[in-house]
Scaffold this motif. Structure first.
Motif, PDB file in Angstrom:
ATOM      1  N   VAL A  35       0.905  -1.338  -0.087  1.00  0.00           N
ATOM      2  CA  VAL A  35      -0.086  -0.154  -0.161  1.00  0.00           C
ATOM      3  C   VAL A  35       0.946   1.291   0.048  1.00  0.00           C
ATOM      4  CG1 VAL A  35      -1.697   1.387   1.520  1.00  0.00           C
ATOM      5  CG2 VAL A  35      -2.140  -1.024   1.019  1.00  0.00           C
ATOM      6  N   ASN A  36       1.924   1.322   0.723  1.00  0.00           N
ATOM      7  CA  ASN A  36       2.763   2.123   1.030  1.00  0.00           C
ATOM      8  C   ASN A  36       3.538   2.869  -0.132  1.00  0.00           C
ATOM      9  OD1 ASN A  36       1.817   2.916   3.510  1.00  0.00           O
ATOM     10  ND2 ASN A  36       3.359   1.951   4.545  1.00  0.00           N
ATOM     11  N   TYR A  37       4.001   1.692  -0.916  1.00  0.00           N
ATOM     12  CA  TYR A  37       5.133   2.072  -1.870  1.00  0.00           C
ATOM     13  C   TYR A  37       4.411   1.674  -3.324  1.00  0.00           C
ATOM     14  CZ  TYR A  37       8.066   2.329   1.901  1.00  0.00           C
ATOM     15  OH  TYR A  37       8.684   2.567   3.186  1.00  0.00           O
ATOM     16  N   HIS A  38       3.500   0.904  -3.530  1.00  0.00           N
ATOM     17  CA  HIS A  38       3.183   0.646  -4.993  1.00  0.00           C
ATOM     18  C   HIS A  38       1.713   0.800  -5.210  1.00  0.00           C
ATOM     19  CE1 HIS A  38       6.655  -2.052  -5.213  1.00  0.00           C
ATOM     20  NE2 HIS A  38       6.412  -2.577  -4.084  1.00  0.00           N
ATOM     21  N   ASP A  39       0.979   1.542  -4.252  1.00  0.00           N
ATOM     22  CA  ASP A  39      -0.580   1.730  -4.580  1.00  0.00           C
ATOM     23  C   ASP A  39      -0.759   2.941  -4.234  1.00  0.00           C
ATOM     24  OD1 ASP A  39      -2.898   0.642  -5.795  1.00  0.00           O
ATOM     25  OD2 ASP A  39      -3.672  -0.024  -4.090  1.00  0.00           O
ATOM     26  N   GLU A  40      -0.049   3.874  -4.247  1.00  0.00           N
ATOM     27  CA  GLU A  40      -0.494   5.442  -3.947  1.00  0.00           C
ATOM     28  C   GLU A  40      -1.460   5.990  -4.984  1.00  0.00           C
ATOM     29  OE1 GLU A  40       0.803   7.874  -1.315  1.00  0.00           O
ATOM     30  OE2 GLU A  40       0.768   5.677  -0.533  1.00  0.00           O
ATOM     31  N   SER A  41      -1.170   5.449  -6.274  1.00  0.00           N
ATOM     32  CA  SER A  41      -2.196   6.088  -7.170  1.00  0.00           C
ATOM     33  C   SER A  41      -3.544   5.529  -7.078  1.00  0.00           C
ATOM     34  CB  SER A  41      -1.651   5.721  -8.702  1.00  0.00           C
ATOM     35  OG  SER A  41      -1.552   4.447  -8.844  1.00  0.00           O
ATOM     36  N   LYS A  47      -3.602   8.756 -12.205  1.00  0.00           N
ATOM     37  CA  LYS A  47      -2.888   7.876 -13.004  1.00  0.00           C
ATOM     38  C   LYS A  47      -1.659   8.664 -13.511  1.00  0.00           C
ATOM     39  CE  LYS A  47      -3.159   5.449 -17.338  1.00  0.00           C
ATOM     40  NZ  LYS A  47      -4.056   4.920 -18.543  1.00  0.00           N
ATOM     41  N   LEU A  48      -0.365   8.450 -13.548  1.00  0.00           N
ATOM     42  CA  LEU A  48       0.516   9.293 -14.083  1.00  0.00           C
ATOM     43  C   LEU A  48       0.819   8.789 -15.336  1.00  0.00           C
ATOM     44  CD1 LEU A  48       3.060   9.440 -10.853  1.00  0.00           C
ATOM     45  CD2 LEU A  48       1.757  11.462 -11.851  1.00  0.00           C
ATOM     46  N   GLU A  49       1.063   9.671 -16.184  1.00  0.00           N
ATOM     47  CA  GLU A  49       1.556   9.667 -17.570  1.00  0.00           C
ATOM     48  C   GLU A  49       2.935  10.313 -17.789  1.00  0.00           C
ATOM     49  OE1 GLU A  49      -1.542  10.697 -20.388  1.00  0.00           O
ATOM     50  OE2 GLU A  49      -2.883   9.413 -19.370  1.00  0.00           O
ATOM     51  N   THR A  50       3.513  10.640 -16.507  1.00  0.00           N
ATOM     52  CA  THR A  50       4.708  11.475 -16.818  1.00  0.00           C
ATOM     53  C   THR A  50       5.453  11.120 -15.369  1.00  0.00           C
ATOM     54  OG1 THR A  50       5.829  13.611 -16.828  1.00  0.00           O
ATOM     55  CG2 THR A  50       3.945  13.408 -15.497  1.00  0.00           C
ATOM     56  N   ILE A 217      -2.781  12.527 -14.957  1.00  0.00           N
ATOM     57  CA  ILE A 217      -1.879  13.629 -15.173  1.00  0.00           C
ATOM     58  C   ILE A 217      -0.839  13.478 -16.285  1.00  0.00           C
ATOM     59  CG2 ILE A 217       0.115  14.708 -13.750  1.00  0.00           C
ATOM     60  CD1 ILE A 217      -1.442  13.495 -11.343  1.00  0.00           C
ATOM     61  N   LYS A 218      -0.930  14.405 -17.226  1.00  0.00           N
ATOM     62  CA  LYS A 218      -0.028  14.268 -18.245  1.00  0.00           C
ATOM     63  C   LYS A 218       1.236  14.997 -18.340  1.00  0.00           C
ATOM     64  CE  LYS A 218      -0.472  15.584 -23.399  1.00  0.00           C
ATOM     65  NZ  LYS A 218      -1.202  15.935 -24.393  1.00  0.00           N
ATOM     66  N   ALA A 219       1.431  15.954 -17.475  1.00  0.00           N
ATOM     67  CA  ALA A 219       2.811  16.582 -17.196  1.00  0.00           C
ATOM     68  C   ALA A 219       2.794  17.589 -15.935  1.00  0.00           C
ATOM     69  CB  ALA A 219       2.876  17.482 -18.433  1.00  0.00           C
ATOM     70  N   ILE A 220       3.846  17.601 -15.364  1.00  0.00           N
ATOM     71  CA  ILE A 220       3.985  18.305 -14.104  1.00  0.00           C
ATOM     72  C   ILE A 220       5.360  19.093 -14.360  1.00  0.00           C
ATOM     73  CG2 ILE A 220       4.416  17.915 -11.448  1.00  0.00           C
ATOM     74  CD1 ILE A 220       3.553  15.265 -12.103  1.00  0.00           C
ATOM     75  N   GLU A 221       5.179  20.526 -13.568  1.00  0.00           N
ATOM     76  CA  GLU A 221       6.289  21.380 -13.650  1.00  0.00           C
ATOM     77  C   GLU A 221       6.202  22.200 -12.372  1.00  0.00           C
ATOM     78  OE1 GLU A 221       6.791  23.954 -16.855  1.00  0.00           O
ATOM     79  OE2 GLU A 221       4.766  24.898 -16.530  1.00  0.00           O
TER      80      GLU A 221
END
Length: 268
Positions: A35-41, A47-50, A217-221
């Motif tokens: 849960v802590n390291y693999h399932d945060e999303s 969902k991360l795309e970057t 999420i497509k991009a983060i800055e």
């Protein structure tokens, strides 16, 4: 009753119980680690795309003061001598000499604005063009926007302020000129910003903004942002913020999370 035999049975039973308890503790630990390291999303519904960027050091507020073009005639000479149009620009000053208005004598034909070559061609005609970055989420068919940068990070102003950083005007698919405000940016008050992960969690709690139950999420800055002020405000204070490009029901949208307070912001 054979006491020795009974004692042996008890010992075996306790050993089996110990093995069972150790196994249970191991399985619970594995579940917690997952849960802590693999399932945060999954926990925070995104969902991360970057790639999540690392936290930079020494983040501060920025103080921005616009340059008075009437007191910097040398800069006007530099603008007039740059790029494809060279001296074929007409100049005017607006907003108490804090905004430069340029008109190209011969409008410039451009290709696809997403091309870095096209962007660099345009920026070659303005003062300190290397300090600006294309601003796609506020550009339109009639104008192309660029944001000034500080140490490579974009500095954004809410479109509600009606204050241009660098806007190129488009007519009949040709660039006819630009409006430019150049900011002198200085650091002010070091802050302890939230991480990108914490900012994602704040945004994921507001999935009502994007129209999906799960955030894509497509991009983060990391950027700097001003949402309060107008063309008469001097100076402007820019706060560090996490900028997210996310998929929405209508395509993509841009959201910002104040890196100090964690509040979700928009610039429109």
């Amino acid at each position: 009753m054979n006491w020795s035999r009974t004692k042996s049975i008890f010992i075996i039973c306790f050993l089996l119980l110990d093995v069972f308890l150790v196994f249970e503790m191991y399985m619970r630990q594995q579940d917690e680690n997952f849960v802590n390291y693999h399932d945060e999303s999954q926990r925070y519904n995104y969902k991360l795309e970057t790639v999540i960027p690392t936290m930079p050091q020494d983040i501060t507020f920025l103080r921005g003061t616009r340059m008075d073009w009437s007191r910097n005639k040398d800069q006007l000479v530099q603008v007039a001598a740059k790029g494809k149009v060279r001296e074929k620009q007409g100049f005017a000053l607006d907003q108490n000499n804090l905004q430069l208005v340029s008109t190209f004598k011969r409008p410039i034909s451009i290709g696809h604005i997403d091309s870095e070559d096209v962007q660099q061609d345009l920026l070659g005609n303005v003062y300190q063009g290397q300090e600006y970055k294309y601003w796609p989420f506020t550009s339109s068919s009639t104008e192309i926007k660029f944001a000034q940068t500080y140490r490579g990070r974009p500095v954004y102003i809410s479109t509600r302020n009606k204050l241009q950083m660098l806007d190129f005007t488009i007519e009949d698919n040709k660039v006819t000129g630009f409006k430019q405000s150049y900011f002198s940016l200085t650091e002010k008050n070091k802050v302890d910003p939230i991480t990108a992960e914490q900012a994602i969690n704040s945004l994921a709690e507001r999935t009502d903004l994007v129209g999906y139950n799960r955030l894509h999420i497509k991009a983060i800055e990391l950027c700097y942002l001003n949402t309060v002020g107008d063309e008469s405000s001097e100076p402007l204070i820019f706060v560090p913020a996490w900028h997210f490009v996310v998929h929405t029901v209508n395509g993509t949208s841009d959201y910002f999370v104040n890196a100090v307070s964690g509040n979700v912001l928009t610039i429109k």
